[in-house]
Design a protein around this motif. Structure first.
Motif, PDB file in Angstrom:
ATOM      1  N   ALA A 196       0.860  -1.196   0.055  1.00 28.63           N
ATOM      2  CA  ALA A 196       0.074   0.032   0.024  1.00 28.63           C
ATOM      3  C   ALA A 196       0.737   1.184   0.051  1.00 28.63           C
ATOM      4  CB  ALA A 196      -0.991  -0.007   1.254  1.00 28.63           C
ATOM      5  N   ASP A 197       1.595   1.323  -1.151  1.00 28.91           N
ATOM      6  CA  ASP A 197       2.521   2.499  -1.135  1.00 28.91           C
ATOM      7  C   ASP A 197       2.546   3.060  -2.812  1.00 28.91           C
ATOM      8  OD1 ASP A 197       4.453   1.094  -2.176  1.00 28.91           O
ATOM      9  OD2 ASP A 197       5.433   0.784  -0.487  1.00 28.91           O
ATOM     10  N   TRP A 198       3.095   4.199  -3.172  1.00 25.31           N
ATOM     11  CA  TRP A 198       2.851   4.744  -4.391  1.00 25.31           C
ATOM     12  C   TRP A 198       3.704   3.808  -5.197  1.00 25.31           C
ATOM     13  CZ3 TRP A 198      -1.242   7.266  -5.521  1.00 25.31           C
ATOM     14  CH2 TRP A 198      -1.706   8.067  -4.509  1.00 25.31           C
ATOM     15  N   LEU A 199       4.856   3.112  -4.693  1.00 20.60           N
ATOM     16  CA  LEU A 199       5.831   2.446  -5.448  1.00 20.60           C
ATOM     17  C   LEU A 199       5.092   1.143  -6.176  1.00 20.60           C
ATOM     18  CD1 LEU A 199       8.552   2.149  -6.218  1.00 20.60           C
ATOM     19  CD2 LEU A 199       9.241   0.740  -4.373  1.00 20.60           C
ATOM     20  N   PHE A 200       4.002   0.636  -5.256  1.00 22.03           N
ATOM     21  CA  PHE A 200       3.101  -0.555  -5.922  1.00 22.03           C
ATOM     22  C   PHE A 200       2.295   0.098  -6.828  1.00 22.03           C
ATOM     23  CE2 PHE A 200       5.124  -3.118  -2.752  1.00 22.03           C
ATOM     24  CZ  PHE A 200       5.245  -4.457  -3.166  1.00 22.03           C
ATOM     25  N   VAL A 201       1.671   1.269  -6.604  1.00 17.38           N
ATOM     26  CA  VAL A 201       0.711   1.978  -7.458  1.00 17.38           C
ATOM     27  C   VAL A 201       1.385   2.082  -8.780  1.00 17.38           C
ATOM     28  CG1 VAL A 201      -0.827   3.840  -8.052  1.00 17.38           C
ATOM     29  CG2 VAL A 201      -0.747   2.891  -5.795  1.00 17.38           C
ATOM     30  N   SER A 202       2.765   2.693  -8.631  1.00 16.06           N
ATOM     31  CA  SER A 202       3.370   2.758 -10.227  1.00 16.06           C
ATOM     32  C   SER A 202       3.721   1.441 -10.832  1.00 16.06           C
ATOM     33  CB  SER A 202       4.603   3.593  -9.873  1.00 16.06           C
ATOM     34  OG  SER A 202       5.501   3.042  -8.955  1.00 16.06           O
ATOM     35  N   ALA A 203       4.023   0.266 -10.073  1.00 15.04           N
ATOM     36  CA  ALA A 203       4.242  -0.891 -10.875  1.00 15.04           C
ATOM     37  C   ALA A 203       3.108  -1.439 -11.492  1.00 15.04           C
ATOM     38  CB  ALA A 203       4.910  -1.712  -9.607  1.00 15.04           C
ATOM     39  N   VAL A 204       1.926  -1.313 -10.817  1.00 18.83           N
ATOM     40  CA  VAL A 204       0.650  -2.002 -11.378  1.00 18.83           C
ATOM     41  C   VAL A 204       0.049  -0.940 -12.236  1.00 18.83           C
ATOM     42  CG1 VAL A 204      -1.572  -2.793 -10.746  1.00 18.83           C
ATOM     43  CG2 VAL A 204       0.264  -3.120  -9.099  1.00 18.83           C
ATOM     44  N   LEU A 205       0.121   0.264 -12.238  1.00 18.37           N
ATOM     45  CA  LEU A 205      -0.595   1.249 -13.060  1.00 18.37           C
ATOM     46  C   LEU A 205      -0.451   0.870 -14.652  1.00 18.37           C
ATOM     47  CD1 LEU A 205      -2.686   3.493 -13.169  1.00 18.37           C
ATOM     48  CD2 LEU A 205      -0.480   4.977 -13.073  1.00 18.37           C
ATOM     49  N   PRO A 206       0.791   0.862 -15.104  1.00 17.35           N
ATOM     50  CA  PRO A 206       0.986   0.690 -16.498  1.00 17.35           C
ATOM     51  C   PRO A 206       0.414  -0.534 -16.987  1.00 17.35           C
ATOM     52  CG  PRO A 206       3.201   1.023 -15.330  1.00 17.35           C
ATOM     53  CD  PRO A 206       2.166   1.038 -14.254  1.00 17.35           C
ATOM     54  N   TRP A 207       0.296  -1.874 -16.313  1.00 18.90           N
ATOM     55  CA  TRP A 207      -0.087  -2.944 -16.719  1.00 18.90           C
ATOM     56  C   TRP A 207      -1.726  -2.715 -17.109  1.00 18.90           C
ATOM     57  CZ3 TRP A 207       2.271  -7.830 -17.191  1.00 18.90           C
ATOM     58  CH2 TRP A 207       3.621  -7.747 -16.929  1.00 18.90           C
ATOM     59  N   ALA A 251      -4.495 -13.419 -18.470  1.00 20.49           N
ATOM     60  CA  ALA A 251      -3.627 -13.716 -17.397  1.00 20.49           C
ATOM     61  C   ALA A 251      -2.792 -12.496 -16.861  1.00 20.49           C
ATOM     62  CB  ALA A 251      -2.675 -14.765 -18.394  1.00 20.49           C
ATOM     63  N   ALA A 252      -2.422 -11.460 -17.918  1.00 20.07           N
ATOM     64  CA  ALA A 252      -1.564 -10.656 -17.579  1.00 20.07           C
ATOM     65  C   ALA A 252      -2.355  -9.548 -16.263  1.00 20.07           C
ATOM     66  CB  ALA A 252      -1.142  -9.661 -18.578  1.00 20.07           C
ATOM     67  N   LEU A 253      -3.464  -9.286 -16.691  1.00 21.80           N
ATOM     68  CA  LEU A 253      -4.288  -8.410 -15.800  1.00 21.80           C
ATOM     69  C   LEU A 253      -4.168  -9.151 -14.399  1.00 21.80           C
ATOM     70  CD1 LEU A 253      -7.208  -7.580 -17.983  1.00 21.80           C
ATOM     71  CD2 LEU A 253      -5.613  -6.028 -16.790  1.00 21.80           C
ATOM     72  N   ALA A 254      -4.635 -10.601 -14.236  1.00 19.04           N
ATOM     73  CA  ALA A 254      -4.685 -11.208 -13.012  1.00 19.04           C
ATOM     74  C   ALA A 254      -3.197 -11.192 -12.536  1.00 19.04           C
ATOM     75  CB  ALA A 254      -5.037 -12.801 -13.277  1.00 19.04           C
ATOM     76  N   GLY A 255      -2.112 -11.567 -13.374  1.00 17.92           N
ATOM     77  CA  GLY A 255      -0.799 -11.464 -12.639  1.00 17.92           C
ATOM     78  C   GLY A 255      -0.583 -10.013 -11.862  1.00 17.92           C
ATOM     79  N   ALA A 256      -0.610  -9.149 -13.001  1.00 17.69           N
ATOM     80  CA  ALA A 256      -0.282  -7.991 -12.382  1.00 17.69           C
ATOM     81  C   ALA A 256      -0.934  -7.521 -10.831  1.00 17.69           C
ATOM     82  CB  ALA A 256      -0.731  -6.904 -13.402  1.00 17.69           C
ATOM     83  N   CYS A 257      -2.311  -8.014 -10.895  1.00 16.95           N
ATOM     84  CA  CYS A 257      -3.165  -7.616  -9.625  1.00 16.95           C
ATOM     85  C   CYS A 257      -2.644  -8.531  -8.612  1.00 16.95           C
ATOM     86  CB  CYS A 257      -4.652  -7.868  -9.939  1.00 16.95           C
ATOM     87  SG  CYS A 257      -5.233  -6.673 -11.168  1.00 16.95           S
ATOM     88  N   VAL A 258      -2.260  -9.876  -8.701  1.00 11.78           N
ATOM     89  CA  VAL A 258      -1.732 -10.603  -7.641  1.00 11.78           C
ATOM     90  C   VAL A 258      -0.587 -10.175  -7.106  1.00 11.78           C
ATOM     91  CG1 VAL A 258      -1.146 -13.064  -7.384  1.00 11.78           C
ATOM     92  CG2 VAL A 258      -2.870 -12.644  -8.281  1.00 11.78           C
ATOM     93  N   SER A 259       0.513  -9.679  -8.032  1.00  5.02           N
ATOM     94  CA  SER A 259       1.653  -9.264  -7.647  1.00  5.02           C
ATOM     95  C   SER A 259       1.441  -8.209  -6.351  1.00  5.02           C
ATOM     96  CB  SER A 259       2.378  -8.713  -8.613  1.00  5.02           C
ATOM     97  OG  SER A 259       1.896  -7.458  -9.304  1.00  5.02           O
ATOM     98  N   ALA A 260       0.480  -7.561  -6.363  1.00 10.58           N
ATOM     99  CA  ALA A 260       0.262  -6.478  -5.418  1.00 10.58           C
ATOM    100  C   ALA A 260      -0.761  -6.848  -4.338  1.00 10.58           C
ATOM    101  CB  ALA A 260      -0.037  -4.973  -6.051  1.00 10.58           C
ATOM    102  N   GLY A 261      -1.847  -7.481  -4.879  1.00  8.91           N
ATOM    103  CA  GLY A 261      -2.923  -7.789  -3.846  1.00  8.91           C
ATOM    104  C   GLY A 261      -3.171  -9.162  -3.403  1.00  8.91           C
ATOM    105  N   GLY A 262      -2.085 -10.084  -3.654  1.00 11.88           N
ATOM    106  CA  GLY A 262      -2.390 -11.454  -3.291  1.00 11.88           C
ATOM    107  C   GLY A 262      -3.548 -12.094  -4.318  1.00 11.88           C
ATOM    108  N   GLY A 263      -3.836 -13.373  -3.468  1.00  6.44           N
ATOM    109  CA  GLY A 263      -4.850 -14.232  -4.359  1.00  6.44           C
ATOM    110  C   GLY A 263      -6.429 -13.974  -3.761  1.00  6.44           C
ATOM    111  N   ILE A 264      -6.978 -12.779  -4.413  1.00  9.77           N
ATOM    112  CA  ILE A 264      -8.052 -12.423  -4.303  1.00  9.77           C
ATOM    113  C   ILE A 264      -8.993 -13.400  -5.252  1.00  9.77           C
ATOM    114  CG2 ILE A 264      -9.824 -10.467  -4.092  1.00  9.77           C
ATOM    115  CD1 ILE A 264      -7.586  -8.810  -3.632  1.00  9.77           C
ATOM    116  N   ALA A 265      -9.892 -14.312  -4.575  1.00 10.87           N
ATOM    117  CA  ALA A 265     -10.846 -15.204  -5.538  1.00 10.87           C
ATOM    118  C   ALA A 265     -12.275 -14.365  -5.355  1.00 10.87           C
ATOM    119  CB  ALA A 265     -10.931 -16.418  -4.870  1.00 10.87           C
TER     120      ALA A 265
END
Length: 336
Positions: A196-207, A251-265
């Motif tokens: 939960a910081d801007w670094l993770f936001v900047s990592a996920v946002l481009p995807w 798969a790319a959308l799910a992967g990017a989201c999992v990298s910052a938010g874990g396994g949200i089913a």
């Protein structure tokens, strides 16, 4: 057509209003409570130093990240449902999230060495590892489920099996971690917006910025694929090519989201279904509206998880599962 467009616009406008309201409530709530008026003053640069620190460094990046993850998982689920012609498809249920999580845990174990203190270059590399794991899981599921076509029940059963396989592999590597890393990985895999910081936001946002417009651009192909392979081929669609591209995007959308938010089913299952009931099945409207619906649901779940047992925190994935699992059972019972 005009009626359908008006419905899409009205639903989207209502979702944006609700997202705004929940965001303001989320900014206000927490261990350090800030009044709504102080929230507005701080957002416009007139708040105190402590209020600015809490809002801009802790709460606001978490809200933005929840919105991005919710939108990405919802669109990923909508794509999977369209590609497989199966209303039960969801990246969490089918094991795609587990594949992404497995790749991230491998990255932490072999490359980073610790789940604590991830930052800098590692944060931007993790989505690529998560994407590779998600894509591997998606390919495995599709290949194993194919038998002169794909039936909904067969797809779910294969997905559950793949999910279990990746879960076992995950547990093997978790047990080899340091105790502190093991606990953090367990919480994250259950669905936790841990970065939960801007670094993770900047990592996920481009995807999200690249893949959401791409998915919406390909929406007409999803509509055609829902007519069946023979009809789609007869209409001039390169069926397998479009299916592969859409599967990679999901798969790319799910992967990017999992990298910052874990396994949200279940979020990728529930959000498209709720949206489809409101605006209909056309993917040109369904995908962007599902993104808004997923963003709203995850933000609401995260707000509840942060505050219902404050100062303790419930992982957002557990909140979503409590709400989504009964809906999944309901849909499963409807299939003949």
């Amino acid at each position: 057509m005009k009626k359908r467009n008006r419905r899409f616009l009205s639903v989207s406008f209502a979702l944006v209003i609700m997202i705004t309201i929940v965001s303001l409530v989320s900014l206000n709530m927490g261990t350090f409570q800030i009044s709504p008026l102080s929230v507005l003053k701080t957002l416009f640069g007139s708040g105190s130093e402590n209020e600015s620190l809490v809002l801009f460094e802790f709460r606001l990046p978490r809200i933005v990240l929840a919105l991005l993850i919710g939108a990405g998982l919802a669109v990923s689920g909508a794509i999977l449902q369209g590609v497989s012609q199966n209303g039960l498809a969801d990246p969490g249920i089918l094991g795609i999230n587990a594949g992404a999580g497995f790749a991230v845990v491998l990255f932490i174990y072999y490359v980073e060495g610790s789940a604590i203190g991830l930052g800098g270059f590692s944060v931007f590399v993790m989505p690529f590892f998560a994407f590779s794991g998600a894509l591997l899981a998606a390919v495995l599921i599709y290949v194993l489920a194919w038998k002169k076509g794909i039936s909904p029940i067969r797809l779910i059963l294969v997905g559950i099996a793949v999910n279990a396989g990746f879960g076992a592999a995950l547990l093997f590597f978790q047990l080899r971690m340091e105790p502190e890393d093991f606990m953090q990985a367990t919480i994250w895999l259950s669905g936790s917006i841990w970065g939960a910081d801007w670094l993770f936001v900047s990592a996920v946002l481009p995807w999200i910025l690249v893949l959401l417009p791409f998915a919406i651009y390909k929406a007409r192909h999803l509509n055609i694929l829902n007519l069946g392979d023979q009809m789609a081929a007869g209409l001039g669609t390169a069926v397998e090519k479009e299916r592969r591209l859409l599967l990679i995007a999901a798969a790319a959308l799910a992967g990017a989201c999992v990298s910052a938010g874990g396994g949200i089913a279940f979020l990728g299952l529930v959000a498209p279904h709720l949206t489809r009931r409101l605006i209909g099945p056309g993917h040109q409207a369904l995908l962007p509206a599902s993104a808004l619906m997923g963003a709203l649901l995850l933000l609401l779940a995260d707000t509840i998880g942060r505050n219902i047992l404050a100062p303790s925190e419930i992982p957002v994935g557990l909140i979503v599962s409590v709400l989504g699992a009964p809906y999944f059972i309901y849909l499963l019972m409807k299939i003949r």
